[in-house]
Scaffold this active site. Structure first.
Site, mmCIF file in Angstrom:
data_model
loop_
_atom_site.group_PDB
_atom_site.id
_atom_site.type_symbol
_atom_site.label_atom_id
_atom_site.label_comp_id
_atom_site.label_asym_id
_atom_site.label_seq_id
_atom_site.Cartn_x
_atom_site.Cartn_y
_atom_site.Cartn_z
ATOM 1 N N PRO A 1 16.235 70.422 53.517
ATOM 2 C CA PRO A 1 16.240 71.446 54.579
ATOM 3 C C PRO A 1 16.852 70.890 55.877
ATOM 4 O O PRO A 1 16.508 69.786 56.291
ATOM 5 C CB PRO A 1 14.762 71.768 54.764
ATOM 6 C CG PRO A 1 14.100 71.320 53.509
ATOM 7 C CD PRO A 1 14.899 70.147 53.022
ATOM 8 N N GLU A 2 17.759 71.644 56.458
ATOM 9 C CA GLU A 2 18.400 71.241 57.712
ATOM 10 C C GLU A 2 18.014 72.259 58.798
ATOM 11 O O GLU A 2 17.135 73.084 58.563
ATOM 12 C CB GLU A 2 19.920 71.165 57.502
ATOM 13 C CG GLU A 2 20.294 70.229 56.348
ATOM 14 C CD GLU A 2 21.798 70.143 56.076
ATOM 15 O OE1 GLU A 2 22.587 70.393 57.004
ATOM 16 O OE2 GLU A 2 22.171 69.841 54.932
#
Ligand SMILES: [Zn+2]
Length: 270
Positions: A2-3
């Site tokens: 996840p960014e």
């Protein structure tokens, strides 16, 4: 992993469900996800605390508690926070359960077990690790240009450096470099002004698109409501090895830059 767009989406979806709630207890199914303190001490200290706010900095979620404590959550490689009822079966790979006083739970699902929970008195430790937020005013073209001019690292590696820029990871760095037509292996200080401008705009474009589509669910990312993001369906190169470049029709290739797999078009990106 996840960014920024994925973590921001989690924050937005969780906010209305957790702000104002009290945490009667946290159940740990994998003690080692608690970092920086004893797991039992963590469980004792968090019990009974009221949630005041949830914010994001880089890829960290920061849950502010009434006592002033900050609950830091990092989803790392494969974490998701999923809402469910108190009496519902925890999703597979649940490593921690944050119980809420309204009968809901936040399940920390994390197949790879790299996720982190941590209680801090303040945010000094987190702030010290992070550079500017790319979608905030603090990230200016001037700051970006100056930062690049001093660095000889490959541009891809620099974009992943959280102290240089907070929240960008492998997927969005590849996408931004593609839009800017820059080879991921280029030394940062060799970028010309026109390229820097293109990259600066591209970073905004790919992150905003990521937010619009609720993040990317390449492998294990879920929204708190259990649905998946669709940003990856709009990616040009990220994770698209052996597919065609949407611009020139040539093959997308994968190279390793400082240990990270990077997807790019050798014809379009110089
Ligand atoms: Zn191409």
């Amino acid at each position: 992993m996840p960014e920024l767009p994925e973590v921001e989406t989690v924050k937005k979806q969780l906010s209305p469900h957790i702000i104002g709630r009290t945490i009667p207890k946290v159940t740990l199914l994998w003690d080692r996800m608690v970092k920086g303190q004893d797991a039992q001490e963590f469980v004792r200290r968090i019990a009974g605390q009221k949630i005041i706010d949830i914010t994001r900095h880089g890829k960290y979620l920061i849950v502010s508690l009434y006592s002033g404590d900050k609950l830091i959550i990092h989803l790392k490689m494969s974490g998701s926070l999923i809402l469910g009822k108190n009496d519902s079966e925890p999703p597979k790979y649940t490593r921690a359960i944050i119980h809420l006083d309204d009968g809901q739970n936040v399940f920390f699902r994390d197949p790879r077990k790299f996720g982190v929970l941590k209680l801090l008195k303040d945010l000094k430790e987190i702030d010290a690790k992070l550079g500017p937020e790319p979608l905030e005013k603090e990230f200016t073209l001037k700051l970006f240009t100056e930062g690049l001019s001093k660095r000889t690292a490959p541009i891809k590696a620099l974009l992943l450096d959280q102290k240089f820029l907070a929240g960008v990871g492998n997927m969005y760095a590849d996408e931004a470099l593609f839009l800017a037509r820059i080879d991921p292996r280029r030394a940062a200080n060799t970028l010309k002004n026109a390229e820097i401008r293109r990259l600066f705009d591209a970073i905004h474009e790919v992150l905003n698109a990521g937010l619009k589509y609720g993040g990317a669910s390449i492998v294990t990312y879920y929204h708190p409501d259990g649905t998946m993001g669709t940003a990856h369906q709009h990616f040009n190169v990220a994770h698209n090895q052996k597919k065609e470049c949407p611009v020139c029709g040539g093959p997308i290739e994968r190279v390793v830059v400082r240990g990270r797999g990077s997807y790019y078009c050798p014809k379009c990106q110089k």
